[in-house]
Write an enzyme that holds these catalytic residues in place. Structure first.
Site, PDB file in Angstrom:
ATOM      1  N   GLY A   1       0.854  -1.184   0.000  1.00 64.11           N
ATOM      2  CA  GLY A   1       0.000   0.000   0.000  1.00 64.11           C
ATOM      3  C   GLY A   1       0.886   1.228   0.000  1.00 64.11           C
TER       4      GLY A   1
ATOM      5  N   GLY B   1       0.613   5.280   0.275  1.00 66.48           N
ATOM      6  CA  GLY B   1      -0.377   6.323   0.541  1.00 66.48           C
ATOM      7  C   GLY B   1       0.251   7.639   0.897  1.00 66.48           C
TER       8      GLY B   1
ATOM      9  CD  GLU C   1      -1.773  10.689   7.368  1.00 64.73           C
ATOM     10  OE1 GLU C   1      -2.240   9.807   8.106  1.00 64.73           O
ATOM     11  OE2 GLU C   1      -1.831  11.896   7.607  1.00 64.73           O
TER      12      GLU C   1
ATOM     13  CG  ASP D   1      -8.093   7.684  10.563  1.00 67.28           C
ATOM     14  OD1 ASP D   1      -9.102   8.257  10.102  1.00 67.28           O
ATOM     15  OD2 ASP D   1      -7.115   7.371   9.851  1.00 67.28           O
TER      16      ASP D   1
END
Ligand SMILES: Nc1ncnc2c1ncn2[C@@H]1O[C@H](COP(=O)(O)OP(=O)(O)OP(=O)(O)O)[C@@H](O)[C@H]1O
Ligand SMILES: [Mg+2]
Length: 287
Positions: free
Chosen positions: A101, A103, A105, A223
């Site tokens: 992944g 992304g 962040e 989150d």
């Protein structure tokens, strides 16, 4: 796209790592570490320093200041290289794999431990966007902001995983170095990308049960959404991505918990027509 640090890792020699480490130290005090300082800190002759700086620049691990005195600073890739080297030396990692992944962040890759265990390696990238923005405005932005932001995200996440595992279904914490967290690899798909679920009610129950257990351990995710829930082929769920967690004693904990649970309930309502009430679910979680 493979991480630059992984690309060049095999070509790096002990002196390269030494220079990167010296630069890391220097960056506590300097925006760009002056070249004479690098020579003093490394104990190397200035022509050897120049040679190494040239190599590391070509590998895109460091960058040279373009105006004023001559100095260098680490790029995030140089910082990645230092963390990977430390994890290899500690016998945590043996071989690096492919992206899981990429992304805003974090970049996540799979990797192998010396005993053949597959793991996930999370490189935190906090402060990256704001850094570029600041840099455009002021040439003297605090160059280390991304280092500290990324490091503390890693620390916070590792801390949460250590407190939660194995009571809550989260990846197993394995090791941390600088801004990098090594954890158990999950074979699964983000809830948001799961094509169909035969028993959505059981999956939702499983998620809420884990939220409750985390709450009992004093932790609110803060989150939570269908993007931070992974569903294994067996249907079992794991909750990932914990750097922003707050303790249940935090003054906004109730509000953040409410938002977490609401996100999950909304998703299951929209996608699977499951109508769980928010107040009752929150009462169950905190009761
Ligand atoms: N332990 C793991 N095992 C397998 N895949 C993982 C693991 N942790 C994360 N991933 C994959 O990487 C993605 C991003 O991970 P995570 O949510 O922890 O980071 P993030 O900060 O949200 O990054 P992004 O900015 O990419 O969303 C996850 O959605 C998942 O697909
Ligand atoms: Mg995420």
């Amino acid at each position: 796209m493979i991480l630059q640090a992984i690309n060049v890792f095999k070509q790096l020699r002990p002196d390269d790592f030494k220079m990167l480490a010296v630069m890391e130290r220097g960056m506590r005090h300097y925006e760009f570490v002056p070249v004479d300082k690098l020579s003093v800190l490394s104990g190397l002759a200035s022509k050897d320093v120049d040679y190494l700086l040239d190599r590391l620049s070509k590998f895109k691990l460091i960058v040279r200041r373009t105006t004023g005195y001559v100095g260098y600073r680490l790029l995030p890739a140089g910082y990645d290289a230092l963390a990977l080297r430390a994890l290899v030396e500690r016998s945590v990692l043996e071989a690096f794999g492919n992206p899981l992944g990429i992304g805003k962040e974090a970049d996540i890759y799979d990797a192998l431990m010396p005993d053949g265990t597959k793991v996930a390696v999370k490189f935190n990238r906090l402060g990256r966007t704001s850094f570029t923005r600041v840099k455009k405005l002021r040439p003297y932005a605090p160059s280390c902001s991304w280092v500290y932001a990324s490091r503390s995200a890693a620390k916070r996440e590792f801390d949460a995983l250590q407190r939660l595992h194995p009571h809550v279904s989260v990846p197993k914490p394995i090791a941390i170095d600088r801004h990098v967290v090594v954890m158990g690899l999950i074979d699964g798909v983000e809830l948001a990308n799961v094509a169909g679920i035969t028993e959505p009610g059981i999956v939702l129950e499983d998620v809420i049960e884990n939220v409750k257990r985390a709450y009992q351990l004093g932790i609110v995710h803060a989150d939570l959404s269908e993007h931070n829930i992974v569903v294994k082929p067996s249907g079992e769920v794991l909750i990932i991505d914990w750097p922003q967690w707050v303790p249940t004693s935090h003054r906004n904990a109730k509000e953040l918990l409410g938002r977490d649970v609401e996100n999950v309930l909304k998703y299951f309502r929209r996608k699977f027509k499951l109508k769980w009430g928010l107040p009752q679910t929150l009462e169950y979680v905190t009761g």
